[in-house]
Design an enzyme around this catalytic site. Structure first.
Site, PDB file in Angstrom:
ATOM      1  N   LYS A  99     -27.743  61.210 -54.226  1.00  0.00           N
ATOM      2  CA  LYS A  99     -26.385  60.904 -53.741  1.00  0.00           C
ATOM      3  C   LYS A  99     -25.698  62.152 -53.177  1.00  0.00           C
ATOM      4  CE  LYS A  99     -22.874  60.651 -56.872  1.00  0.00           C
ATOM      5  NZ  LYS A  99     -21.688  61.500 -56.612  1.00  0.00           N
ATOM      6  N   ASN A 100     -25.696  63.220 -53.960  1.00  0.00           N
ATOM      7  CA  ASN A 100     -24.918  64.395 -53.562  1.00  0.00           C
ATOM      8  C   ASN A 100     -25.579  65.210 -52.453  1.00  0.00           C
ATOM      9  OD1 ASN A 100     -22.959  63.594 -55.288  1.00  0.00           O
ATOM     10  ND2 ASN A 100     -23.403  65.112 -56.882  1.00  0.00           N
ATOM     11  N   ARG A 157     -13.847  61.226 -53.489  1.00  0.00           N
ATOM     12  CA  ARG A 157     -13.319  62.508 -53.043  1.00  0.00           C
ATOM     13  C   ARG A 157     -14.286  63.252 -52.126  1.00  0.00           C
ATOM     14  NH1 ARG A 157     -10.698  65.418 -56.392  1.00  0.00           N
ATOM     15  NH2 ARG A 157     -11.369  67.304 -55.378  1.00  0.00           N
ATOM     16  N   CYS A 166      -8.749  63.976 -60.391  1.00  0.00           N
ATOM     17  CA  CYS A 166      -9.538  62.801 -60.727  1.00  0.00           C
ATOM     18  C   CYS A 166      -9.826  62.822 -62.211  1.00  0.00           C
ATOM     19  CB  CYS A 166     -10.817  62.733 -59.898  1.00  0.00           C
ATOM     20  SG  CYS A 166     -12.086  63.824 -60.471  1.00  0.00           S
ATOM     21  N   ARG A 168      -9.544  69.548 -59.594  1.00  0.00           N
ATOM     22  CA  ARG A 168     -10.425  69.632 -58.430  1.00  0.00           C
ATOM     23  C   ARG A 168      -9.712  69.932 -57.113  1.00  0.00           C
ATOM     24  NH1 ARG A 168     -14.883  64.951 -58.960  1.00  0.00           N
ATOM     25  NH2 ARG A 168     -16.080  66.395 -57.690  1.00  0.00           N
ATOM     26  N   PRO A 169      -9.075  71.101 -57.013  1.00  0.00           N
ATOM     27  CA  PRO A 169      -8.431  71.465 -55.746  1.00  0.00           C
ATOM     28  C   PRO A 169      -9.456  71.747 -54.646  1.00  0.00           C
ATOM     29  CG  PRO A 169      -8.350  73.303 -57.287  1.00  0.00           C
ATOM     30  CD  PRO A 169      -8.965  72.152 -58.029  1.00  0.00           C
ATOM     31  N   ASP A 207      -8.776  74.344 -52.323  1.00  0.00           N
ATOM     32  CA  ASP A 207      -8.255  75.571 -51.711  1.00  0.00           C
ATOM     33  C   ASP A 207      -9.351  76.426 -51.058  1.00  0.00           C
ATOM     34  OD1 ASP A 207      -8.712  75.681 -54.671  1.00  0.00           O
ATOM     35  OD2 ASP A 207      -8.654  77.827 -54.288  1.00  0.00           O
ATOM     36  N   GLN A 208     -10.549  76.434 -51.624  1.00  0.00           N
ATOM     37  CA  GLN A 208     -11.619  77.270 -51.063  1.00  0.00           C
ATOM     38  C   GLN A 208     -12.099  76.735 -49.710  1.00  0.00           C
ATOM     39  OE1 GLN A 208     -12.548  80.253 -52.718  1.00  0.00           O
ATOM     40  NE2 GLN A 208     -10.721  79.576 -53.811  1.00  0.00           N
ATOM     41  N   ASP A 213     -23.117  67.693 -64.362  1.00  0.00           N
ATOM     42  CA  ASP A 213     -23.392  66.268 -64.152  1.00  0.00           C
ATOM     43  C   ASP A 213     -24.395  65.705 -65.163  1.00  0.00           C
ATOM     44  OD1 ASP A 213     -21.634  66.210 -62.069  1.00  0.00           O
ATOM     45  OD2 ASP A 213     -23.142  66.324 -60.498  1.00  0.00           O
ATOM     46  N   ARG A 243     -21.435  53.632 -58.439  1.00  0.00           N
ATOM     47  CA  ARG A 243     -21.144  54.682 -57.446  1.00  0.00           C
ATOM     48  C   ARG A 243     -22.326  55.632 -57.324  1.00  0.00           C
ATOM     49  NH1 ARG A 243     -16.266  58.147 -58.423  1.00  0.00           N
ATOM     50  NH2 ARG A 243     -17.338  59.075 -56.663  1.00  0.00           N
TER      51      ARG A 243
HETATM   52  N1  EPU Z   1     -12.776  74.298 -57.285  1.00  0.00           N
HETATM   53  C1  EPU Z   1     -11.584  74.929 -56.975  1.00  0.00           C
HETATM   54  N2  EPU Z   1     -11.224  75.061 -55.664  1.00  0.00           N
HETATM   55  C2  EPU Z   1     -11.995  74.573 -54.646  1.00  0.00           C
HETATM   56  C3  EPU Z   1     -13.214  73.924 -54.960  1.00  0.00           C
HETATM   57  C4  EPU Z   1     -13.570  73.793 -56.300  1.00  0.00           C
HETATM   58  O1  EPU Z   1     -10.855  75.372 -57.864  1.00  0.00           O
HETATM   59  O2  EPU Z   1     -11.606  74.712 -53.480  1.00  0.00           O
HETATM   60  C5  EPU Z   1     -13.192  74.184 -58.692  1.00  0.00           C
HETATM   61  C6  EPU Z   1     -13.254  72.735 -59.173  1.00  0.00           C
HETATM   62  O3  EPU Z   1     -11.995  72.270 -59.594  1.00  0.00           O
HETATM   63  C7  EPU Z   1     -14.261  72.827 -60.291  1.00  0.00           C
HETATM   64  C8  EPU Z   1     -15.238  73.895 -59.779  1.00  0.00           C
HETATM   65  O4  EPU Z   1     -14.527  74.614 -58.801  1.00  0.00           O
HETATM   66  O5  EPU Z   1     -13.645  73.273 -61.469  1.00  0.00           O
HETATM   67  C9  EPU Z   1     -16.520  73.377 -59.174  1.00  0.00           C
HETATM   68  O6  EPU Z   1     -16.247  72.303 -58.297  1.00  0.00           O
HETATM   69  P1  EPU Z   1     -17.097  71.970 -57.005  1.00  0.00           P
HETATM   70  O7  EPU Z   1     -16.253  72.182 -55.793  1.00  0.00           O
HETATM   71  O8  EPU Z   1     -18.407  72.672 -57.059  1.00  0.00           O
HETATM   72  O9  EPU Z   1     -17.336  70.409 -57.186  1.00  0.00           O
HETATM   73  P2  EPU Z   1     -17.426  69.377 -55.999  1.00  0.00           P
HETATM   74  O10 EPU Z   1     -18.040  70.017 -54.827  1.00  0.00           O
HETATM   75  O11 EPU Z   1     -16.120  68.690 -55.823  1.00  0.00           O
HETATM   76  C10 EPU Z   1     -19.831  68.507 -56.553  1.00  0.00           C
HETATM   77  C11 EPU Z   1     -20.454  67.198 -56.897  1.00  0.00           C
HETATM   78  C12 EPU Z   1     -20.032  66.795 -58.293  1.00  0.00           C
HETATM   79  C13 EPU Z   1     -20.473  67.888 -59.267  1.00  0.00           C
HETATM   80  C14 EPU Z   1     -19.895  69.245 -58.844  1.00  0.00           C
HETATM   81  C15 EPU Z   1     -20.375  70.402 -59.683  1.00  0.00           C
HETATM   82  C16 EPU Z   1     -20.717  66.148 -54.741  1.00  0.00           C
HETATM   83  C17 EPU Z   1     -20.309  65.076 -53.794  1.00  0.00           C
HETATM   84  N3  EPU Z   1     -20.071  66.205 -55.906  1.00  0.00           N
HETATM   85  O12 EPU Z   1     -18.420  68.305 -56.615  1.00  0.00           O
HETATM   86  O13 EPU Z   1     -20.709  65.586 -58.598  1.00  0.00           O
HETATM   87  O14 EPU Z   1     -20.024  67.586 -60.570  1.00  0.00           O
HETATM   88  O15 EPU Z   1     -20.254  69.513 -57.470  1.00  0.00           O
HETATM   89  O16 EPU Z   1     -21.754  70.490 -59.664  1.00  0.00           O
HETATM   90  O17 EPU Z   1     -21.613  66.920 -54.438  1.00  0.00           O
HETATM   91  C18 EPU Z   1     -21.076  63.526 -59.700  1.00  0.00           C
HETATM   92  O18 EPU Z   1     -22.031  63.331 -58.933  1.00  0.00           O
HETATM   93  O19 EPU Z   1     -20.864  62.826 -60.732  1.00  0.00           O
HETATM   94  C19 EPU Z   1     -20.154  64.627 -59.410  1.00  0.00           C
HETATM   95  C20 EPU Z   1     -18.930  64.692 -59.929  1.00  0.00           C
END
Ligand code: EPU
Length: 421
Positions: A22-23, A92, A116, A121-122, A124-125, A306, A398
């Site tokens: 999926k991811n 998201r 969520c 989960r901001p 900002d990056q 995960d 999902r």
């Molecule tokens: N974060 C920030 N700022 C940002 C981006 C992230 O503070 O701009 C923080 C997040 O709040 C979190 C951490 O950084 O605390 C890591 O988040 P990340 O951005 O890596 O998560 P994501 O990209 O939103 C993906 C997967 C998630 C998985 C996470 C961590 C996808 C579509 N989603 O989310 O998958 O948990 O990486 O490995 O790739 C799932 O499949 O159940 C799922 C939630």
């Protein structure tokens, strides 16, 4: 909404096949926005999140043909550079449209995803990276408005190894003018896979899968035909299910290196996990015969967040106390009260859960608020005595393709029922 009914206490035997990741599929479908031609993606899992991504692409005016495991996308007819709130609130990962839209169309209007069930989960990056590449960013009425006639390469230091942030910026940089360096990038296999697909499209990405990624921007990209890697989290979920229920299961199609962090912890707990031609074999005497081990989630190659909930279900029965530390998301213990309702003994202190092994779990009606927590409850149901009802299977659908149809041939007594309306 459907529910799953599980009669626990049956060991699992046989072979179970893993679907596409999926991811990996979500960013790759979004990468189709970077080219006008028809892209063909294979081994795409049949999941609600994939349908949502296809709906988003159609909303923008792309042509899609979803006949899982094959999905075709043609972005040539795209006319609306927008990801609306209605779709982003469902998933998201819709935010993955941001990078490709700015890079290819010079502008994007994407709803802010908001918090969520697992944390704030901001993004900002993602925004900081696009700004460094020259985009102007405005936040207005819950939407990100990003604009730039042509992005330019930049050196971007990410504050944390964000997965979708890295992916968004890789896609944006692929069509930027000049060289981009992403420092502190996420190293997940799904990021590496996106790099492979972008390169197949004609991009010049080097180092995807490491923490420094170099991207030399090109002027145009061309369509691809690509088969998606197997889902390491689905694979890990089946491996842990077999370990908890006991038995002998071959998880077919998984890339062994992708599940190394999970395999290592399972072995430490006393499960026999071996590589075999075609997959990973799990032989286990069942959860109660295992030892407690501690886990701390971390970005890849650490123990995946995960897999935390599923591994905790395994630890509920192990001998001793297991310390589970969630370091990636701030609110990812929503499964704990439900496990405790089934007789587990788990205490949460901030980001740490202490799991004291118990002799057995007893069935209950349980409900989860996110995908992996739901998978954890399915595993708990497989080991509990009596009939467990996992409500709101919506979340499972999902991210798990027909989980009951895959587990039943292993001997699991699991079926889907329609909830009374
Ligand atoms: N974060 C920030 N700022 C940002 C981006 C992230 O503070 O701009 C923080 C997040 O709040 C979190 C951490 O950084 O605390 C890591 O988040 P990340 O951005 O890596 O998560 P994501 O990209 O939103 C993906 C997967 C998630 C998985 C996470 C961590 C996808 C579509 N989603 O989310 O998958 O948990 O990486 O490995 O790739 C799932 O499949 O159940 C799922 C939630």
């Amino acid at each position: 909404m459907d529910n799953l009914v599980i009669e626990g206490g049956v060991p699992l035997h046989g072979t179970i096949r893993v679907s596409g990741a999926k991811n990996a599929a979500l960013p790759i479908l979004s990468a189709a926005l970077l080219t006008d031609g028809a892209c063909t993606f294979r081994n795409v899992p049949k999941l609600r999140d994939i349908d949502t991504m296809a709906a988003l692409l159609r909303f923008m005016g792309c042509e899609t043909d979803v006949a899982a495991p094959v999905v075709q996308v043609r972005a040539g007819s795209m006319r609306r550079a927008e990801a609306p709130y209605e779709l982003v609130k469902q998933m998201r990962a819709s935010v993955l449209a941001l990078g490709p839209l700015v890079a290819r169309h010079g502008r994007a209007k994407v709803s802010l995803p908001g918090g969520c069930a697992i944390g704030a989960r901001p993004i900002d990056q993602h925004l900081k990276g696009l700004e460094a590449m020259g985009a102007t960013i405005r936040l207005e009425h819950g939407y990100v408005h990003a604009e730039c006639a042509r992005l330019r390469g930049a050196t971007i230091h990410l504050d944390m190894a964000t997965v979708t942030g890295t992916e968004n910026l890789m896609m944006a940089a692929a069509l930027a003018k000049g060289h981009t360096q992403l420092i502190g990038a996420a190293r997940e296999p799904e990021v590496e896979e996106l790099g492979r697909v972008l390169n197949k499209m004609g991009a010049r990405v080097d180092g995807a899968g490491t923490d420094v990624i170099h991207i030399e921007g090109v002027d145009t990209l061309h369509p691809v035909d690509h088969a998606i890697i197997p889902d390491r989290i689905e694979a890990g979920t089946f491996m842990v299910a077999a370990a908890a229920a006991g038995g002998d299961v071959l998880v077919e199609g998984v890339v062994p290196e992708h599940v190394d962090p999970t395999s290592a912890k399972m072995r430490a707990a006393g499960v026999e996990v071996t590589r075999e031609e075609g997959g990973m074999r799990v032989r286990s005497p069942g959860g109660r015969a295992l030892r407690a081990v501690d886990i701390t989630t971390a970005p890849h190659p650490g123990f995946p967040t995960d897999m935390q909930a599923q591994f905790m279900a395994l630890m509920t029965l192990a001998q001793g106390a297991s310390v589970v530390t969630e370091s990636v998301f701030e609110n990812r213990f929503m499964h704990v009260p439900e496990l405790n309702r089934m007789g587990a003994n788990i205490e949460v202190r901030g980001r740490v859960a202490i799991v004291n092994g118990v002799d057995g779990l007893s069935s209950a009606a349980v409900m989860a608020t996110d995908l992996r927590a739901s998978a954890c409850l399915v595993i708990a149901g497989l080991v509990a005595t009596g009939q467990t009802e996992v409500l709101r299977v919506y979340h499972l659908d999902r991210g798990y393709e027909a989980i009951e149809a895959k587990l039943a041939p292993l001997g699991a007594r699991i079926r889907r029922v329609r909830a009374a309306t």
